[in-house]
Design an enzyme around this catalytic site. Structure first.
Site, short mmCIF file in Angstrom:
data_model
loop_
_atom_site.label_atom_id
_atom_site.label_comp_id
_atom_site.label_asym_id
_atom_site.label_seq_id
_atom_site.Cartn_x
_atom_site.Cartn_y
_atom_site.Cartn_z
N GLN A 121 0.86 -1.20 0.00
CA GLN A 121 0.00 0.00 0.00
C GLN A 121 0.89 1.24 0.00
OE1 GLN A 121 -1.66 0.71 3.80
NE2 GLN A 121 -3.36 1.96 3.10
N SER A 124 1.16 6.49 2.53
CA SER A 124 1.84 7.47 3.40
C SER A 124 3.09 8.03 2.74
CB SER A 124 2.25 6.81 4.72
OG SER A 124 1.14 6.25 5.34
N GLU A 239 -8.85 -1.53 5.58
CA GLU A 239 -7.58 -1.71 6.30
C GLU A 239 -7.85 -1.84 7.80
OE1 GLU A 239 -4.85 1.57 5.94
OE2 GLU A 239 -3.19 0.37 6.73
N GLU A 371 -5.53 8.57 17.69
CA GLU A 371 -6.11 9.93 17.80
C GLU A 371 -7.04 10.18 16.61
OE1 GLU A 371 -2.85 9.26 18.05
OE2 GLU A 371 -2.48 9.69 20.15
C1 LIG Z 1 4.14 -0.69 11.35
C2 LIG Z 1 3.58 0.30 10.37
C3 LIG Z 1 3.22 -0.10 9.11
C4 LIG Z 1 2.73 0.81 8.18
N1 LIG Z 1 2.44 0.37 6.92
C5 LIG Z 1 2.03 1.27 5.99
C6 LIG Z 1 1.81 0.85 4.65
O1 LIG Z 1 1.99 -0.31 4.28
N2 LIG Z 1 1.45 1.78 3.73
C7 LIG Z 1 1.25 3.09 4.07
O2 LIG Z 1 0.87 3.85 3.20
N3 LIG Z 1 1.44 3.52 5.34
C8 LIG Z 1 1.85 2.64 6.30
N4 LIG Z 1 2.07 3.06 7.59
C9 LIG Z 1 1.95 4.48 7.89
C10 LIG Z 1 0.78 4.88 8.76
O3 LIG Z 1 -0.43 4.79 8.06
C11 LIG Z 1 1.06 6.29 9.25
O4 LIG Z 1 2.21 6.23 10.07
C12 LIG Z 1 -0.10 6.88 10.03
O5 LIG Z 1 -1.19 7.13 9.20
C13 LIG Z 1 0.30 8.18 10.76
O6 LIG Z 1 0.90 9.07 9.88
P1 LIG Z 1 2.29 9.78 10.23
O7 LIG Z 1 3.25 8.70 10.63
O8 LIG Z 1 2.65 10.66 9.12
O9 LIG Z 1 2.01 10.64 11.55
P2 LIG Z 1 1.33 12.08 11.57
O10 LIG Z 1 0.11 12.09 10.73
O11 LIG Z 1 2.37 13.11 11.30
O12 LIG Z 1 0.88 12.15 13.10
C14 LIG Z 1 1.79 12.51 14.15
C15 LIG Z 1 1.00 12.57 15.44
O13 LIG Z 1 -0.01 13.59 15.34
C16 LIG Z 1 -1.30 13.05 15.63
N5 LIG Z 1 -2.29 13.69 14.76
C17 LIG Z 1 -2.20 13.91 13.43
N6 LIG Z 1 -3.32 14.50 12.97
C18 LIG Z 1 -4.16 14.62 14.03
C19 LIG Z 1 -5.48 15.14 14.19
N7 LIG Z 1 -6.15 15.65 13.16
N8 LIG Z 1 -6.01 15.10 15.44
C20 LIG Z 1 -5.34 14.59 16.50
N9 LIG Z 1 -4.08 14.09 16.40
C21 LIG Z 1 -3.49 14.10 15.19
C22 LIG Z 1 -1.18 11.57 15.30
O14 LIG Z 1 -2.15 10.81 15.99
C23 LIG Z 1 0.25 11.27 15.74
O15 LIG Z 1 0.27 11.03 17.13
C24 LIG Z 1 2.55 2.18 8.54
C25 LIG Z 1 2.91 2.59 9.83
C26 LIG Z 1 3.41 1.67 10.75
C27 LIG Z 1 3.78 2.15 12.12
#
Ligand SMILES: Cc1cc2nc3c(=O)[nH]c(=O)nc-3n(C[C@H](O)[C@H](O)[C@H](O)COP(=O)(O)OP(=O)(O)OC[C@H]3O[C@@H](n4cnc5c(N)ncnc54)[C@H](O)[C@@H]3O)c2cc1C
Length: 402
Positions: A121, A124, A239, A371
């Site tokens: 997928q 991100s 998902e 969150e």
């Molecule tokens: C083990 C693992 C596997 C993954 N596999 C995939 C994959 O196969 N493909 C893929 O595309 N992605 C994948 N991901 C990514 C995952 O979907 C993202 O890490 C996730 O959506 C959070 O995005 P970010 O890491 O950019 O954090 P951010 O969006 O930058 O968030 C940072 C912090 O801010 C908080 N936050 C952000 N927006 C808000 C809001 N509006 N209100 C309150 N709090 C908020 C979040 O909860 C978090 O604590 C994976 C992640 C992990 C850990």
């Protein structure tokens, strides 16, 4: 009225049982090659019973899948490799079924079901996770092709994937949700570069994926141009169910690990026993909630119950794994297995509670953070006022980005 409905269901159940018997008679599990069996299961419409005919299903209620699964398990039939192809089964299949053309369904679904082709997928990005609609990967049309440039991150199992689910920006001049288009990406195409990312556990289960002038034929577009957000919703809602919607047996999974640790450490502290029992009850409530949601589900895009299950799954796994390492005492802190080979499957429990403890940290991030799931539940289930979204109507090009 009730009699008619239950008679209809019984007739359906009998028909399914008949089809399963035919499948087993024509492909006896002990004497049939695994691949051939799974292909025959797909052709018989018994892969995903809720999918339309020709897509591995029969267009029936999802809850009837249990008849197939129970009968095949009893007969010792091979099962699809869900740990290796979790994204294929959990996300790609429902998205292709809901939005794919007849040609795309015919090409991709069967090898996906048999796990001959693994999926990943590509959503991100370094600057777009929770705010997925803000993503920057660009796809620019060039005749019958699109030229894709950008970077994805955290891409689970991209190193073994044959295809990826890709969302890219095709129109930067409209508000962010409207300028996205969804594609199937050939992971072997020229310009696709997959690089490992090591996790807290020592594994490199996920990756960074760079796309440099990758040419994607227009017939790999999934859904209409500019409809990427709508198509992505199908992937995301599925998902959450794929991660948190497990319908395992009572007392199995994470809570079974805690009971094993309890027994092996010989702990008899009544306060910890009380803690373990509370978690056991919470795990059972979550299992039953998932079961009920599964029975109510209709084929297609699951509702917010997927977000409830995913949120509870993450919180429970973290609480249970904390109790496990706590029960183990100082030994619970001795995790030295950092030399693990590159994973080719996703497993939350490996038998080592310390691995489970470290891996479960990611459960509240992957598939939508806790969150963000709380925001979804607040807004869509409880009807609370939405968050202020100041960039909703701005052209993506004008949205400030870091
Ligand atoms: C083990 C693992 C596997 C993954 N596999 C995939 C994959 O196969 N493909 C893929 O595309 N992605 C994948 N991901 C990514 C995952 O979907 C993202 O890490 C996730 O959506 C959070 O995005 P970010 O890491 O950019 O954090 P951010 O969006 O930058 O968030 C940072 C912090 O801010 C908080 N936050 C952000 N927006 C808000 C809001 N509006 N209100 C309150 N709090 C908020 C979040 O909860 C978090 O604590 C994976 C992640 C992990 C850990």
């Amino acid at each position: 009225m009730t009699t008619t409905v239950s008679a209809a269901i019984t007739a359906e159940e009998a028909d399914i049982q008949h089809r399963v018997d035919d499948l087993l008679a024509a492909n006896p599990p002990g004497r049939t090659d695994r691949q051939a069996f799974l292909e025959a299961q797909f052709d018989a419409g018994l892969a995903w019973i809720a999918a339309p005919a020709g897509c591995g299903g029969l267009g029936l209620a999802p809850k009837l899948q249990r008849i197939v699964d129970t009968a095949l398990a009893k007969a010792g039939a091979p099962v699809p490799d869900l740990a290796r192809n979790i994204i294929g089964h959990g996300m790609a299949a429902p998205t292709i079924i809901a939005h794919g053309t007849p040609e795309q369904r015919a090409r991709y679904l069967k090898p996906l079901f048999t796990s001959q082709e693994i999926w990943c997928q590509l959503f991100s990005e370094p600057g777009a996770g929770s705010d997925l609609a803000g993503l920057s990967t660009r796809a620019v049309r060039d005749g019958d092709e699109w030229i894709v440039n950008g970077q994805k991150v955290w891409t689970t199992l991209a190193h073994i994937a044959r295809f990826g689910l890709l969302v890219a920006r095709t129109d930067p001049d409209v508000p962010k949700h409207r300028g996205l288009t969804y594609f199937i990406l050939d992971m072997q195409a020229e310009g696709v570069d997959v690089r490992p990312l090591r996790q807290l556990t020592g594994d490199a289960e996920f990756n960074e994926v760079y796309m440099n002038d990758v040419r994607v034929p227009d017939d790999l577009r999934l859904g209409g141009e500019g409809e990427g957000w709508r198509v992505s919703m199908t992937t995301l809602m599925n998902e959450r169910v794929a991660i948190g919607g497990g319908r395992s047996k009572r007392g199995s999974g994470a809570i079974a690990q805690a009971v094993d640790v309890w027994k092996s450490t010989g702990c008899d502290d009544p306060v910890r026993r009380d803690h373990l029992m509370k978690l056991w009850v919470a795990a059972e409530v979550n299992r039953l909630t998932n079961l009920r949601a599964g029975q109510l589900a209709r084929a297609g895009t699951p509702g917010p119950e997927g977000s409830v299950g995913k949120l509870a799954f993450a919180e429970l796994n973290q609480a249970i794994s904390e109790l496990c390492v706590d029960l183990m005492g100082p030994e619970g802190q001795l995790y030295t297995d950092y030399e693990s080979p590159r994973r080719e499957s996703v497993g939350f429990f490996t038998g080592d509670p310390r691995y489970f403890f470290l891996r479960s940290r990611a459960n509240s991030i992957e598939g939508g953070t806790s969150e963000v799931l709380r925001n979804i539940l607040g807004e869509r289930v409880l009807g609370l006022p939405g968050e202020p979204r100041t960039d909703k109507d701005l052209p993506w090009r004008d949205v400030p980005r870091s």
